[in-house]
Motif scaffolding. Structure first.
Motif, PDB file in Angstrom:
ATOM      1  N   VAL A 255      -1.945 -11.989   6.207  1.00 13.70           N
ATOM      2  CA  VAL A 255      -2.724 -10.757   6.289  1.00 13.70           C
ATOM      3  C   VAL A 255      -3.081 -10.530   7.751  1.00 13.70           C
ATOM      4  N   ILE A 256      -2.717  -9.366   8.281  1.00 15.37           N
ATOM      5  CA  ILE A 256      -2.936  -9.071   9.694  1.00 15.37           C
ATOM      6  C   ILE A 256      -4.041  -8.022   9.816  1.00 15.37           C
ATOM      7  N   SER A 257      -5.104  -8.391  10.474  1.00 16.50           N
ATOM      8  CA  SER A 257      -6.176  -7.425  10.745  1.00 16.50           C
ATOM      9  C   SER A 257      -6.462  -7.460  12.235  1.00 16.50           C
ATOM     10  N   TYR A 258      -6.305  -6.344  12.889  1.00 16.44           N
ATOM     11  CA  TYR A 258      -6.452  -6.290  14.332  1.00 16.44           C
ATOM     12  C   TYR A 258      -7.797  -5.695  14.732  1.00 16.44           C
ATOM     13  N   GLY A 259      -8.253  -6.105  15.937  1.00 19.95           N
ATOM     14  CA  GLY A 259      -9.409  -5.468  16.536  1.00 19.95           C
ATOM     15  C   GLY A 259      -8.974  -4.261  17.353  1.00 19.95           C
ATOM     16  N   LEU A 260      -9.854  -3.806  18.206  1.00 24.56           N
ATOM     17  CA  LEU A 260      -9.550  -2.638  19.034  1.00 24.56           C
ATOM     18  C   LEU A 260      -8.506  -2.991  20.087  1.00 24.56           C
ATOM     19  N   PRO A 261      -7.637  -2.029  20.478  1.00 24.34           N
ATOM     20  CA  PRO A 261      -6.657  -2.304  21.528  1.00 24.34           C
ATOM     21  C   PRO A 261      -7.347  -2.511  22.872  1.00 24.34           C
ATOM     22  N   LEU A 262      -6.931  -3.566  23.576  1.00 24.67           N
ATOM     23  CA  LEU A 262      -7.511  -3.885  24.876  1.00 24.67           C
ATOM     24  C   LEU A 262      -6.593  -3.498  26.038  1.00 24.67           C
ATOM     25  N   ALA A 263      -5.281  -3.626  25.834  1.00 24.69           N
ATOM     26  CA  ALA A 263      -4.339  -3.330  26.914  1.00 24.69           C
ATOM     27  C   ALA A 263      -2.962  -3.064  26.320  1.00 24.69           C
ATOM     28  N   ARG A 264      -2.242  -2.167  26.971  1.00 24.38           N
ATOM     29  CA  ARG A 264      -0.850  -1.915  26.591  1.00 24.38           C
ATOM     30  C   ARG A 264       0.037  -2.819  27.447  1.00 24.38           C
ATOM     31  N   VAL A 265       0.958  -3.523  26.801  1.00 28.83           N
ATOM     32  CA  VAL A 265       1.797  -4.506  27.496  1.00 28.83           C
ATOM     33  C   VAL A 265       3.252  -4.255  27.117  1.00 28.83           C
ATOM     34  N   LYS A 266       4.088  -4.029  28.126  1.00 26.29           N
ATOM     35  CA  LYS A 266       5.530  -3.909  27.906  1.00 26.29           C
ATOM     36  C   LYS A 266       6.193  -5.231  28.250  1.00 26.29           C
ATOM     37  N   VAL A 267       7.063  -5.682  27.357  1.00 26.98           N
ATOM     38  CA  VAL A 267       7.738  -6.973  27.519  1.00 26.98           C
ATOM     39  C   VAL A 267       9.241  -6.758  27.447  1.00 26.98           C
ATOM     40  N   VAL A 268       9.969  -7.388  28.364  1.00 27.10           N
ATOM     41  CA  VAL A 268      11.430  -7.396  28.320  1.00 27.10           C
ATOM     42  C   VAL A 268      11.895  -8.845  28.206  1.00 27.10           C
ATOM     43  N   ALA A 269      12.785  -9.113  27.241  1.00 27.37           N
ATOM     44  CA  ALA A 269      13.424 -10.426  27.114  1.00 27.37           C
ATOM     45  C   ALA A 269      14.915 -10.221  27.288  1.00 27.37           C
TER      46      ALA A 269
END
Length: 347
Positions: free
Chosen positions: A109-123
């Protein structure tokens, strides 16, 4: 006058009508159907039993969704020649193969809080550094905050660190030639640098993002070649151990599970038990699965075969997923994975 008793005749239950003998040409068709069912049946059974077994099963598991094709063809052949038992077996194998191909997601079960930062990831796997220039163009265009690069030698490392010294000034790396070298580039300060032991470089660190400590780990176990299957299992088990230890350490703290990003070339798909064990051990989610793109292939982008399996992943904990894209890299046999994420606050 004595009554004459007559015995009622005993009625036997109807016997099933035996299947008629096979004609010679139908016998060949039946054998062909049986052979077509063999591999899908074996692979679906291993998937259901949650095991990678031994070679050639790990290699065949990479083709799991495509194995519905021979299973379906076997069903068609069995139906054409009218063999009931063979047709029933083909139906069972086809259903089991299709069921096994359903995208995997840990039962959490996934429950998230408020967004803190936008993060772009490249692999990205740059294949012996041949895709370095293409990756540089991707980083310049997409402006990610974190870049996980495998098969990056000294020249690749120098090119990326110089070109993006302003955007991505922090890095953790393992130096090496060929497929050994790897580097993690970050726009966030890094601390607690570490590596997972393996045949190829797997550096990691902790980044501070919006005041939150986030565990970062690049991974690159050996591929499951027939003569290296046991080594492949051991290196994936080391990644699983890292994920489990990191989760246990975070749970023991007052802050609960720490956010985490584990990314790179896993040389494993969601159909491999060893990969699913990493997700379960660390309470992780595959960003591609969250974006409903877990069947988008990332390998091989070169050679006679079309791309058929996703082995490059971005795994997350306490991140929500905005978007996942797969980018071609000229010179590399892998697609890069770009995950657009939001770091979430406490639940």
């Amino acid at each position: 006058m004595d009554r004459v008793l007559t015995a009622e005749p005993v009625r036997s239950s109807p016997q099933p009508t035996p299947e008629p003998p096979l004609r010679p040409r139908h016998r060949v068709t039946a054998w062909a159907a049986g052979l077509l069912l063999a591999v899908p049946a074996l692979v679906a059974a291993c998937r259901a039993l949650d095991t990678d077994a031994t070679a050639p099963v790990p290699q065949l598991l990479s083709f799991l969704p495509w194995l519905t094709v021979p299973a379906g063809l076997a069903l068609l052949l069995a139906a054409v020649i009218g063999r009931r038992v063979l047709t029933f077996a083909a139906v069972l194998v086809l259903v089991a193969t299709a069921w096994s191909s359903v995208p995997y997601m840990p039962q959490a079960v996934i429950s998230y809080g408020l967004p803190l930062a936008r993060v772009k990831v490249v692999a990205a796997n740059v294949e012996f550094s041949q895709g370095t220039s293409a990756l540089s163009r991707v980083v310049a265009r997409e402006d990610p905050q974190l870049v996980f690069v495998t098969e990056c030698n000294r020249s690749c490392r120098d090119t990326l660190t110089k070109a993006f010294a302003a955007r991505l000034p922090h890095h953790a790396s393992v130096e090496g030639e060929g497929s050994v070298g790897s580097i993690l580039l970050s726009s966030y300060p890094l601390s607690d640098r570490r590596t997972i032991p393996g045949s190829m470089g797997m550096p990691g660190a902790t980044a501070e993002i919006a005041g939150v400590r986030v565990r970062l780990q690049l991974v690159h176990p050996v591929p499951p070649l027939p003569d290296r299957t046991q080594l492949w299992k051991r290196e994936l088990a080391a990644i699983e151990e890292y994920a489990a230890t990191a989760a246990a350490t975070a749970t023991a703290s007052s802050e609960g599970l720490a956010p985490a990003l584990i990314a790179g070339d896993f040389n494993a798909s969601q159909d491999h038990a060893a990969f699913r064990a990493i997700l379960d051990a660390g309470g992780l989610q595959d960003a591609s699965r969250r974006a409903d793109q877990s069947r988008t292939p990332t390998w091989p982008m070169e050679g006679p075969l079309p791309p058929f399996v996703q082995i490059d992943h971005v795994l997350v904990r306490d991140f929500s997923v905005r978007e996942v894209r797969f980018l071609d890299l000229a010179g590399s046999d892998h697609r890069a994975v770009l995950a657009d994420l939001d770091l979430r606050g406490p639940r």
